[in-house]
Design a protein around this motif. Structure first.
Motif, PDB file in Angstrom:
ATOM      1  N   LEU A 150     -21.600  39.099  59.463  1.00 31.01           N
ATOM      2  CA  LEU A 150     -21.168  39.231  58.071  1.00 31.01           C
ATOM      3  C   LEU A 150     -21.550  40.603  57.530  1.00 31.01           C
ATOM      4  N   VAL A 188     -17.267  39.998  50.816  1.00 29.95           N
ATOM      5  CA  VAL A 188     -17.909  39.553  52.058  1.00 29.95           C
ATOM      6  C   VAL A 188     -16.856  39.473  53.156  1.00 29.95           C
ATOM      7  N   THR A 191     -14.400  34.538  52.146  1.00 38.06           N
ATOM      8  CA  THR A 191     -14.771  35.533  53.151  1.00 38.06           C
ATOM      9  C   THR A 191     -13.524  36.073  53.836  1.00 38.06           C
TER      10      THR A 191
END
Length: 317
Positions: free
Chosen positions: A8, A15, A111
């Motif tokens: 990540l 993100v 994400t």
């Protein structure tokens, strides 16, 4: 069905994630060599010049000049992504789809998952899905305070990265996750790391030892969160955030440990770990594998997970 692990990182407060299998190593930002006629900049990686792509441009965001706080994610296809900050490792919430343009999907939690880096590079960022704009007041990257000092730092890093790699030897390599805790750097082998996440809520538990910060829910599972500063009597120096939880597991025992932030992920030869100097840390020798690069204490996650003293019984003892 098990899902792959992801690295990540953030890009303009968004993100993002990349399959860990694609990642060779993560290094701090270095001075880059400008590309020719619109080509990407390059870095000298042990004598080999590889292209460096701005993740901002690939995601269709406005680019900016590199900062000394940026990170370079070097991928196995001999290229690098310039990102704002590496957050850690986490198991993917979804199976990875088959390779297809644009190589990116937006997960339910917002994400940006780069599941096919080759397709993203080939498409130049066309059709990339992004989450809604970050709310006002979110973290903003600031330029370095001393530009001249930052420039020297990037040049020194570049020279170090350009050095030829040492001849391979028989020593086994361990992939380690490095984190900061109480102004010192520690590391654990990633094979014991299930995921890393930012704390949203920890529920205190009355009557437990002070090294138990509380419990929290992770994907529907309740785990305890351990403060290693309390376990090992690590002096509390300077300001601490303790806003990351690294979930450790050996398949039998699972719990989280607190960290200020994640600083690196990479490999180190297990045979090259130095012995721990007496008095350099209050952590007992049985919980340490050694010292990497002179100052990074590599914890023995297996010994920590096997310590029955960290297991809380129903009686709270």
């Amino acid at each position: 069905m098990s899902h792959p692990h992801l690295l990540l990182f953030t890009v303009e407060r968004i993100v993002c994630a990349l399959p860990l299998s694609e990642v060779r190593q993560v290094v701090g930002m270095v001075a880059l060599q400008p590309g020719q006629k619109g080509a990407p900049a390059t870095l000298n990686l042990h004598g080999r010049h590889i292209p460096v792509y701005s993740a901002r441009i690939l995601l269709g965001l406005p680019d900016r000049s590199p900062l000394s706080t940026d990170s370079l994610v070097i991928v196995r296809r001999c290229a690098a992504l310039r990102v704002d900050r590496v957050k850690g490792v986490q198991e993917s919430p979804v199976p990875l789809p088959a390779p297809s343009p644009p190589g990116v999907l937006l997960t339910e939690d917002g994400t940006v998952l780069i599941h096919d880096l080759a397709a993203l590079l080939a498409g130049g960022g066309e059709g990339v899905p992004l989450p809604p704009a970050a709310p006002a007041g979110a973290e903003v990257e600031a330029p370095p305070f001393d530009l001249e000092r930052a420039g020297r730092l990037l040049q020194n890093r570049a020279r170090a990265l350009a050095q030829p790699e040492e001849e391979p030897h028989e020593a086994a390599l361990s992939e380690i996750l490095t984190f900061r805790l109480a102004s010192r750097e520690y590391a654990v082998e990633t094979r014991y790391v299930r995921e890393v996440f930012i704390i949203r809520e920890i529920t205190p538990v009355p009557g437990v030892p002070d090294f138990i910060a509380g419990i929290c829910a992770v994907r529907g599972e309740i785990i305890s969160v351990v403060d290693l500063r309390r376990v090992f009597s690590i002096p509390e120096e300077g300001l601490t955030d303790l806003n990351r939880v690294i979930v450790l597991t050996d398949g039998t025992m699972t719990f989280g440990i607190l960290a200020d932030y994640i600083t690196d992920i990479g490999t180190t030869p297990t045979g090259d770990l130095s012995p721990v100097d007496p008095g350099s840390t209050p952590i007992g020798e049985r919980y340490l594998l050694g010292v990497a690069e002179g100052s990074r204490f590599v914890l023995d996650a297996a010994a920590i997970l096997a310590d029955r003293g960290l297991v809380i019984s129903e009686a709270g003892k």
